[in-house]
Design an enzyme around this catalytic site. Structure first.
Site, mmCIF file in Angstrom:
data_model
loop_
_atom_site.group_PDB
_atom_site.id
_atom_site.type_symbol
_atom_site.label_atom_id
_atom_site.label_comp_id
_atom_site.label_asym_id
_atom_site.label_seq_id
_atom_site.Cartn_x
_atom_site.Cartn_y
_atom_site.Cartn_z
ATOM 1 N N HIS A 38 0.832 -1.212 0.000
ATOM 2 C CA HIS A 38 0.000 0.000 0.000
ATOM 3 C C HIS A 38 0.868 1.265 0.000
ATOM 4 O O HIS A 38 0.686 2.154 -0.850
ATOM 5 C CB HIS A 38 -0.905 -0.013 1.235
ATOM 6 C CG HIS A 38 -1.807 1.169 1.329
ATOM 7 N ND1 HIS A 38 -3.104 1.159 0.877
ATOM 8 C CD2 HIS A 38 -1.600 2.422 1.825
ATOM 9 C CE1 HIS A 38 -3.649 2.346 1.086
ATOM 10 N NE2 HIS A 38 -2.757 3.129 1.666
ATOM 11 N N GLU A 39 1.801 1.321 0.931
ATOM 12 C CA GLU A 39 2.628 2.521 1.044
ATOM 13 C C GLU A 39 3.579 2.662 -0.142
ATOM 14 O O GLU A 39 3.922 3.781 -0.542
ATOM 15 C CB GLU A 39 3.414 2.509 2.355
ATOM 16 C CG GLU A 39 2.558 2.494 3.610
ATOM 17 C CD GLU A 39 1.570 3.646 3.676
ATOM 18 O OE1 GLU A 39 1.828 4.699 3.053
ATOM 19 O OE2 GLU A 39 0.529 3.495 4.333
ATOM 20 N N HIS A 60 1.922 4.777 -2.812
ATOM 21 C CA HIS A 60 2.047 6.217 -2.539
ATOM 22 C C HIS A 60 3.475 6.699 -2.822
ATOM 23 O O HIS A 60 3.687 7.743 -3.444
ATOM 24 C CB HIS A 60 1.707 6.498 -1.072
ATOM 25 C CG HIS A 60 0.271 6.264 -0.719
ATOM 26 N ND1 HIS A 60 -0.777 6.764 -1.456
ATOM 27 C CD2 HIS A 60 -0.298 5.598 0.320
ATOM 28 C CE1 HIS A 60 -1.919 6.411 -0.895
ATOM 29 N NE2 HIS A 60 -1.655 5.694 0.178
#
Length: 418
Positions: A18-19, A22
């Site tokens: 997920h990170e 980003h």
């Protein structure tokens, strides 16, 4: 101990993917990524590479990517303030020493008259006890030194707010998107190991001590008729069996070159939503790399619709908040899944990845979806929402999410121990 390790690795993978979404888009669009963190709380491990601090933190309950401009900048220098400066070989300022200037005897100490570290990257001021005025150029990768800790400056073009609406929206969306990508990859791996379920009504395996075993079912059997009704698909078989718990069903089974009449009574399986019948067989499968790709997307879509349906029931009151699970509940469920085998653990991880992606896209303050909502409002209005007002909304939203987390965790503990 096995469950603890599996839980940490699973959560770490979900958060990392997920990170990373980003992080990757932030880097590609020129944002300064100050930190890429897995976990919260005190640092367990840290290293700096290519402007970014990479950390692993003590509590494996999440993570974050800290981009310049997401929060107020750490150091704010005002006119009249005394600072120390060091220079690179090109004569540009490469260190701005905010305090403890005595530890840097070679630094030029000036009183600031004007300073612009967002656009012009200049500092103007006077040397202490001297009338000589300095007008100095600051290197775009210069560092603040405060309490002997270095923090890179962030010119405006490296900050989140400087990027286009599209770039900011993409950076926010990339995290949840990567969770869907991970789900597709995991389901694809699972399909290539176990095979892709076939559409026809063919038995894959028979559970021990199940109604199907007692009735004489064997792997490879094909059911062609139930109570006089012809069937050919697994879905048809499943719907009939689920709808008739504790009712004897007359089936015609094809085994090799012969047809066999079989009687089986589905066992009653109770659930909060509805009671269903189950005979204890699994669907047959076949290995095909091409089909596994389609299957992985289908399963990700199926889990997505299931989760969205339950969220809809939560909103309408059909689904109680007491039925939600937090980290404690997920840990307990993970423990149960691990006992059933590694393949089920992969499926569980894929399902949680879909869940994490969807939850983060909800238009709630402090989540990616909430921040995307503000970016969308900016696109419609033609100007951004006041950062202070947006910050207050996200702060309140974060506080409410933490309160919800506490309530859900308490419910998990009660279910487990009380």
């Amino acid at each position: 101990m096995t469950t603890v390790i599996a839980f940490i690795l699973m959560f770490g993978l979900l958060v990392f993917v997920h990170e990373f979404g980003h992080y990757y888009v932030a880097k590609k669009t020129g944002m300064l990524v100050r930190e890429f963190a897995i976990g919260f709380g005190p640092k367990v491990f840290s290293t700096v590479k290519n402007e970014t601090l990479y950390t692993v933190r003590l509590l494996p309950m999440g993570g974050y990517v800290r981009v310049a401009g997401d929060d107020p900048e750490i150091v704010d220098i005002k006119p009249g303030q005394h600072i120390g400066l060091t220079f690179n070989k090109a004569g540009e300022v490469n260190q701005i020493i905010v305090n403890n200037k005595s530890k840097h005897p070679d630094a030029l100490v000036i009183e600031v008259e004007k300073i612009d570290l967002d656009h012009a990257l200049t500092i103007e001021g006077y040397e202490i006890n001297d009338e000589e005025k300095y007008s100095l150029r600051v290197n775009e990768k210069a560092f603040f030194i405060m309490d002997e800790k270095a923090t890179q400056i962030a010119p405006y073009d490296r900050q989140f707010a400087s990027k286009t609406v599209g770039q900011r929206a993409l950076q926010l969306f990339a995290g949840p998107f990567m969770n869907f990508v991970l789900s597709v990859v995991l389901f694809c791996i699972l399909a290539n190991i176990q095979g892709v379920p076939v559409e026809e009504m063919r038995v894959g395996s028979v559970a021990d001590n199940s109604p199907a075993q007692e009735a004489g079912f064997e792997p490879g059997d094909t059911v062609i008729e139930i109570d006089g009704q012809s069937i050919s698909k697994w879905k048809e078989f499943q719907e009939i069996v689920r709808a008739k718990p504790n009712q004897t069903l007359d089936m015609i089974v094809v085994r090799g070159d012969e047809q066999i009449a079989v009687e089986v009574t589905p066992a009653l399986i109770e659930s909060p939503e509805e009671d269903i019948g189950q005979v204890g067989i699994t669907q047959a499968s076949e290995k095909s790399f091409v089909r596994s790709i389609g299957y992985s997307f289908e399963e990700t879509y199926r889990w997505s619709t299931m989760i969205l349906t339950n969220l809809g029931k939560l909103v309408t009151g059909q689904f109680s908040i007491d039925m939600l699970s937090g980290p404690v509940g997920i840990y307990d469920a993970t423990d149960q899944v691990i006992k059933t085998g590694f393949m089920n653990f992969i499926m569980w991880t894929a399902a949680l990845s879909v869940n994490l992606g969807i939850i983060n896209l909800l238009p709630l303050p402090a989540l990616d979806g909430g921040r995307l909502l503000f970016v969308g409002l900016e696109a419609l209005r033609g100007k951004p929402v006041d950062p202070q007002k947006e910050g207050i909304v996200h702060f309140i939203g974060f506080a409410l999410l933490m309160l919800l987390m506490i309530v859900v965790t308490w419910n998990d503990i009660q279910r487990l121990f009380l």
